[in-house]
Design an enzyme around this catalytic site. Sequence first.
Site, PDB file in Angstrom:
ATOM      1  CG  PHE A  32     -48.220  28.899   7.488  1.00  0.00           C
ATOM      2  CD1 PHE A  32     -47.328  28.523   8.280  1.00  0.00           C
ATOM      3  CD2 PHE A  32     -48.954  30.063   7.038  1.00  0.00           C
ATOM      4  CE1 PHE A  32     -47.124  29.732   9.155  1.00  0.00           C
ATOM      5  CE2 PHE A  32     -48.384  31.072   7.846  1.00  0.00           C
ATOM      6  CZ  PHE A  32     -47.561  31.011   8.932  1.00  0.00           C
ATOM      7  CG  ASP A 117     -55.161  29.735   4.224  1.00  0.00           C
ATOM      8  OD1 ASP A 117     -55.644  30.407   2.898  1.00  0.00           O
ATOM      9  OD2 ASP A 117     -54.809  29.807   4.975  1.00  0.00           O
ATOM     10  CE  LYS A 146     -49.430  34.942   1.662  1.00  0.00           C
ATOM     11  NZ  LYS A 146     -48.623  34.878   2.724  1.00  0.00           N
TER      12      LYS A 146
HETATM   13  C1  LIG Z   1     -52.117  30.042   2.934  1.00  0.00           C
HETATM   14  C2  LIG Z   1     -51.824  31.020   4.422  1.00  0.00           C
HETATM   15  N1  LIG Z   1     -52.690  30.825   4.965  1.00  0.00           N
HETATM   16  C3  LIG Z   1     -52.212  32.209   5.725  1.00  0.00           C
HETATM   17  C4  LIG Z   1     -51.409  32.618   5.982  1.00  0.00           C
HETATM   18  C5  LIG Z   1     -51.188  34.102   7.364  1.00  0.00           C
HETATM   19  O1  LIG Z   1     -51.165  35.263   6.610  1.00  0.00           O
HETATM   20  P1  LIG Z   1     -51.549  36.511   6.886  1.00  0.00           P
HETATM   21  O2  LIG Z   1     -49.453  36.439   7.267  1.00  0.00           O
HETATM   22  O3  LIG Z   1     -51.347  37.744   6.666  1.00  0.00           O
HETATM   23  O4  LIG Z   1     -51.446  36.360   8.350  1.00  0.00           O
HETATM   24  C6  LIG Z   1     -50.665  32.726   5.021  1.00  0.00           C
HETATM   25  C7  LIG Z   1     -49.303  33.516   5.008  1.00  0.00           C
HETATM   26  O5  LIG Z   1     -47.986  33.311   4.423  1.00  0.00           O
HETATM   27  C8  LIG Z   1     -50.660  31.609   3.617  1.00  0.00           C
HETATM   28  O6  LIG Z   1     -49.575  31.281   3.259  1.00  0.00           O
END
Ligand SMILES: Cc1ncc(COP(=O)(O)O)c(C=O)c1O
Length: 279
Positions: A32, A117, A146
């Site tokens: 994700f 990520d 986050k």
């Molecule tokens: C690993 C990862 N990348 C990207 C995101 C996306 O972040 P945002 O919700 O701040 O756009 C999330 C959100 O849950 C995530 O867990």
Amino acid sequence: FSNSGAEANEGAIKLARIRTGKTEFIACEDGFHGRTMASLACTHKPAIREPFLPLNPRCSFVPYGDAEAIRKAINKDTAGVIIEPIQGEAGVIIPQEGYLREVREICDEKDVLLILDEVETGIGRTGKWFAYQHEKIQPDIVSLAKGIASGFPMGAIIARDGLEFSKSEHGSTFAGGPVACAAAIATLDVVEEVLPSVAEKGARIKKALSAHDTRVAGLMVGVTIGDSCSKVQQACMEKGVLVNCAAHGNIRLVPPLVISPEEIDRGCEVIDAAIRSVC
Ligand SMILES: Cc1ncc(COP(=O)(O)O)c(C=O)c1O
């Protein structure tokens, strides 16, 4: 800077494209990366991705934890590999030790960028500032969000020397705004203070939930429940403990790093009782 995790990945993808001149990416099944167009293109879950096809950039998906599959998927147009050091939304899936090192070697050998990520795993979550530090590697680009500003909307892209954006290649009105930066600076001070306690707190959770199928990396915890996951979630909520059902029947626990031992014990007591009562 950015305003969210998705935007941080959006920036990471743009940076990889513009500096390599290549257009394609490799990501992992169950991974994700966000819901904006480019981050969504690298997000695997068909239910959220497929309604928006065709997406750009072109991204191929390989099984998580299988470095050789990445090697096979790389082609002459591959700009980068984007992966989570631990898959969060997938249910806290921790790859075998050595996976990231192997991926790093493959990216070096094939001359493609490694984008990690760390939106979920970064800023102390796993007991180090970045999860990649457990594997003693250096990614080319890291995305963060986050925990970076304790819940205030903020994200960041970090890249190694030589991989900078040039003027006007990327930007956003509110990204790196003074309030977000103040929140982040204050957060980083607190994280620095609590970081040494994160592994110990995770071990406390592991022990308290030892009757169950757990995966623990600092304060990032997955508990495999199965079909009853949402019932466990409901039972916990009724006792005042909020837990999250991630994919495949896994509870994901990502408590604040400042959580106290007493709060851990109380929370785990509720979770343990909920699992026992439902499953
Ligand atoms: C690993 C990862 N990348 C990207 C995101 C996306 O972040 P945002 O919700 O701040 O756009 C999330 C959100 O849950 C995530 O867990």
